[in-house]
Scaffold this active site. Structure first.
Site, PDB file in Angstrom:
ATOM      1  CD  GLU A  17      -2.747  -1.351   2.708  1.00  0.00           C
ATOM      2  OE1 GLU A  17      -3.771  -1.793   2.502  1.00  0.00           O
ATOM      3  OE2 GLU A  17      -2.139  -0.948   3.407  1.00  0.00           O
TER       4      GLU A  17
ATOM      5  CG  ASP B 186      -5.844  -3.641   7.646  1.00  0.00           C
ATOM      6  OD1 ASP B 186      -5.892  -4.909   7.146  1.00  0.00           O
ATOM      7  OD2 ASP B 186      -4.726  -3.313   8.292  1.00  0.00           O
TER       8      ASP B 186
HETATM    9  N1  LIG Z   1      -5.907   0.060  11.245  1.00  0.00           N
HETATM   10  C1  LIG Z   1      -4.572   0.232  11.278  1.00  0.00           C
HETATM   11  O1  LIG Z   1      -4.197   1.298  11.035  1.00  0.00           O
HETATM   12  C2  LIG Z   1      -3.442  -0.791  11.269  1.00  0.00           C
HETATM   13  C3  LIG Z   1      -2.225  -0.356  11.705  1.00  0.00           C
HETATM   14  C4  LIG Z   1      -1.370  -1.661  11.590  1.00  0.00           C
HETATM   15  C5  LIG Z   1      -2.025  -2.883  11.804  1.00  0.00           C
HETATM   16  N2  LIG Z   1      -3.160  -3.181  11.370  1.00  0.00           N
HETATM   17  C6  LIG Z   1      -3.685  -4.561  11.158  1.00  0.00           C
HETATM   18  O2  LIG Z   1      -3.684  -5.026  12.642  1.00  0.00           O
HETATM   19  C7  LIG Z   1      -3.647  -6.452  12.452  1.00  0.00           C
HETATM   20  C8  LIG Z   1      -2.356  -7.018  13.485  1.00  0.00           C
HETATM   21  O3  LIG Z   1      -1.227  -6.639  13.144  1.00  0.00           O
HETATM   22  P1  LIG Z   1       0.030  -7.162  14.087  1.00  0.00           P
HETATM   23  O4  LIG Z   1       1.133  -6.311  13.479  1.00  0.00           O
HETATM   24  O5  LIG Z   1      -0.090  -7.029  15.445  1.00  0.00           O
HETATM   25  O6  LIG Z   1      -0.039  -8.431  13.232  1.00  0.00           O
HETATM   26  P2  LIG Z   1       0.959  -9.855  13.638  1.00  0.00           P
HETATM   27  O7  LIG Z   1       0.813 -10.752  12.765  1.00  0.00           O
HETATM   28  O8  LIG Z   1       1.844  -9.501  14.561  1.00  0.00           O
HETATM   29  O9  LIG Z   1      -0.207 -10.183  14.876  1.00  0.00           O
HETATM   30  C9  LIG Z   1      -1.448 -10.833  14.652  1.00  0.00           C
HETATM   31  C10 LIG Z   1      -1.962 -11.908  15.547  1.00  0.00           C
HETATM   32  O10 LIG Z   1      -3.312 -12.395  15.289  1.00  0.00           O
HETATM   33  C11 LIG Z   1      -3.368 -13.767  15.637  1.00  0.00           C
HETATM   34  N3  LIG Z   1      -4.426 -14.271  14.872  1.00  0.00           N
HETATM   35  C12 LIG Z   1      -4.671 -14.507  13.623  1.00  0.00           C
HETATM   36  N4  LIG Z   1      -5.624 -15.196  13.293  1.00  0.00           N
HETATM   37  C13 LIG Z   1      -6.319 -15.287  14.426  1.00  0.00           C
HETATM   38  C14 LIG Z   1      -7.661 -15.715  14.996  1.00  0.00           C
HETATM   39  N5  LIG Z   1      -8.660 -16.115  14.255  1.00  0.00           N
HETATM   40  N6  LIG Z   1      -8.077 -15.682  16.220  1.00  0.00           N
HETATM   41  C15 LIG Z   1      -7.105 -15.248  17.379  1.00  0.00           C
HETATM   42  N7  LIG Z   1      -5.974 -14.881  16.784  1.00  0.00           N
HETATM   43  C16 LIG Z   1      -5.469 -14.526  15.623  1.00  0.00           C
HETATM   44  C17 LIG Z   1      -1.751 -14.271  15.352  1.00  0.00           C
HETATM   45  O11 LIG Z   1      -1.702 -15.502  16.145  1.00  0.00           O
HETATM   46  C18 LIG Z   1      -0.896 -13.187  15.810  1.00  0.00           C
HETATM   47  O12 LIG Z   1      -0.522 -13.252  16.899  1.00  0.00           O
HETATM   48  C19 LIG Z   1      -3.388  -6.981  11.039  1.00  0.00           C
HETATM   49  O13 LIG Z   1      -4.347  -7.224  10.679  1.00  0.00           O
HETATM   50  C20 LIG Z   1      -2.835  -5.396  10.402  1.00  0.00           C
HETATM   51  O14 LIG Z   1      -2.984  -5.447   9.232  1.00  0.00           O
HETATM   52  C21 LIG Z   1      -4.218  -2.248  11.361  1.00  0.00           C
END
Ligand SMILES: NC(=O)c1ccc[n+]([C@@H]2O[C@H](COP(=O)([O-])OP(=O)(O)OC[C@H]3O[C@@H](n4cnc5c(N)ncnc54)[C@H](O)[C@@H]3O)[C@@H](O)[C@H]2O)c1
Length: 349
Positions: free
Chosen positions: A51, A227
């Site tokens: 992105e 997102d």
């Molecule tokens: N809205 C925003 O501005 C913004 C900014 C940053 C990240 N994000 C999003 O936030 C999310 C988390 O990011 P991150 O960097 O912590 O990712 P990450 O991969 O470090 O952590 C995600 C966690 O979710 C867990 N997980 C996955 N599927 C699951 C489920 N069905 N049930 C329970 N746990 C589950 C995984 O085991 C992992 O520990 C991502 O989807 C990312 O795209 C959004």
């Protein structure tokens, strides 16, 4: 030109970064109409997304490059990394290039907590967290700066991610940490006041059914993992029955939880609430969902913050242009000798 690495950023304490982020974000949200804004440009693959997120006012132009690769942890890589650029609007010259991985976590945590201060009960003290990956501790730290959090109930399907979360929270005093066995367990008894969902799966997940929370209208949900088109984490029935607040509707309607419910959508934008143009939490008889997808203005605020804090060091990337019309002359080639050819003196006749 300034170069700001993750190491440079980590010299400032996390608490100070988050505190400053509140100020910069609130300031920039309140001058929303001064910005040139557009939805981000996304390039999708089955396993991830790239992105580009631009935003500009009349002084600075910024963009962030960010990925989203949910299977990266299996390769010992983070799901999300990012870099950014801040440039001078007057000349177009770049002023700073920087890591945005940490600043993305900081700004996402800060905007979540800003939204919560307007949309959650002011005396909220029990936080739910589903997903304890890279973003989770930042989320908790920002919420704790705004609320007197007494209890955190959390769940991740990966027990190692929960172990890591517990290790990172070990020094936190006055908060009871409750490890749950399912996402349902986090929400079911109605104890939590606020919930942050931040899992990472490139599909439509339903973390828990609406049925479980429909009698908890006091709940504020910060849905930040949904997102991307095709990447959501909440029950569409829950979304349809909640008051919706978004960052920038033009982007969120395709990327957020609201992609799963029919249009027209009823929504407020966060900047309207922060600016006092729309009300925050009223005597709500329904859940409030901040459909948080991440918007370029938040990244702008973080780059402006880092630049104005004078973090990082000077580096040289651009060519050394002395004559603006002579770019050719800045490059050494075989045809352009580096030294003046030696003149041979003709012997005087
Ligand atoms: N809205 C925003 O501005 C913004 C900014 C940053 C990240 N994000 C999003 O936030 C999310 C988390 O990011 P991150 O960097 O912590 O990712 P990450 O991969 O470090 O952590 C995600 C966690 O979710 C867990 N997980 C996955 N599927 C699951 C489920 N069905 N049930 C329970 N746990 C589950 C995984 O085991 C992992 O520990 C991502 O989807 C990312 O795209 C959004």
């Amino acid at each position: 030109m300034r170069f700001l690495s993750a190491e440079d950023i980590s010299k400032t304490s996390k608490e100070d970064l988050i505190k400053n982020a509140f100020d910069y974000l609130e300031n920039d949200l309140k001058r929303w109409n001064e910005f040139k804004k557009s939805p981000r440009h996304a390039t999708h693959y089955p396993h991830g997304v790239f992105e580009l997120m631009p935003c500009a006012d009349d002084r600075y132009y910024t963009y962030k490059y960010v990925n989203g690769h949910p299977n990266n942890p299996e390769l010992d890589k983070a799901s999300i990394v990012a870099t950014g650029m801040l440039a001078d609007v007057k000349t177009g010259y770049p002023l700073m290039t920087c890591d945005m991985t940490i600043l993305t976590a900081v700004r996402t945590a800060a905007i979540s907590a800003i939204a919560a201060t307007h949309l959650a009960k002011p005396d909220s003290s029990v936080l739910g967290l589903i997903g304890t990956g890279a973003q989770s501790e930042f989320q908790v730290a920002a919420m704790r700066q705004k609320f007197d959090i007494k209890k955190i109930k959390y769940y991740d399907r990966d027990p190692k991610a929960m172990d890591k979360f517990e290790k990172n929270q070990a020094g936190v005093e006055g908060v009871e940490f409750v490890r749950c066995k399912t996402a349902e367990e986090v929400v079911a008894d109605g104890e939590i006041d606020m919930l942050t969902t931040c899992i990472c799966e490139k599909k439509h997940v339903v973390l828990f059914p609406y049925e479980l929370v429909k009698n908890h209208p006091h709940l504020f949900i910060n849905g930040m993992g949904g997102d991307c088109p095709g990447k959501t984490e909440l029950d569409p029935e829950l979304v349809a029955n909640s008051r919706i607040v978004v960052e920038f509707y033009e982007q969120t309607h395709e990327e957020g939880e609201i992609q799963n419910i029919p249009q027209p959508h009823e929504y407020d934008e966060l900047w309207e609430i922060v600016s006092g143009l729309k009300p925050g939490r009223r005597d709500e008889d329904r859940i409030i969902l901040f459909d948080n997808v991440g918007f370029g203005l938040s990244d702008f605020a973080m780059m402006r913050m880092a630049y104005e804090m004078e973090l990082g060091q000077e580096i040289k990337i651009l060519p050394d242009i002395k004559d603006p019309k002579d770019l050719w002359g800045t490059i050494q080639t075989e045809e352009t000798p580096t030294e003046e050819p030696k003149k041979t003196m003709e012997p005087a006749q």
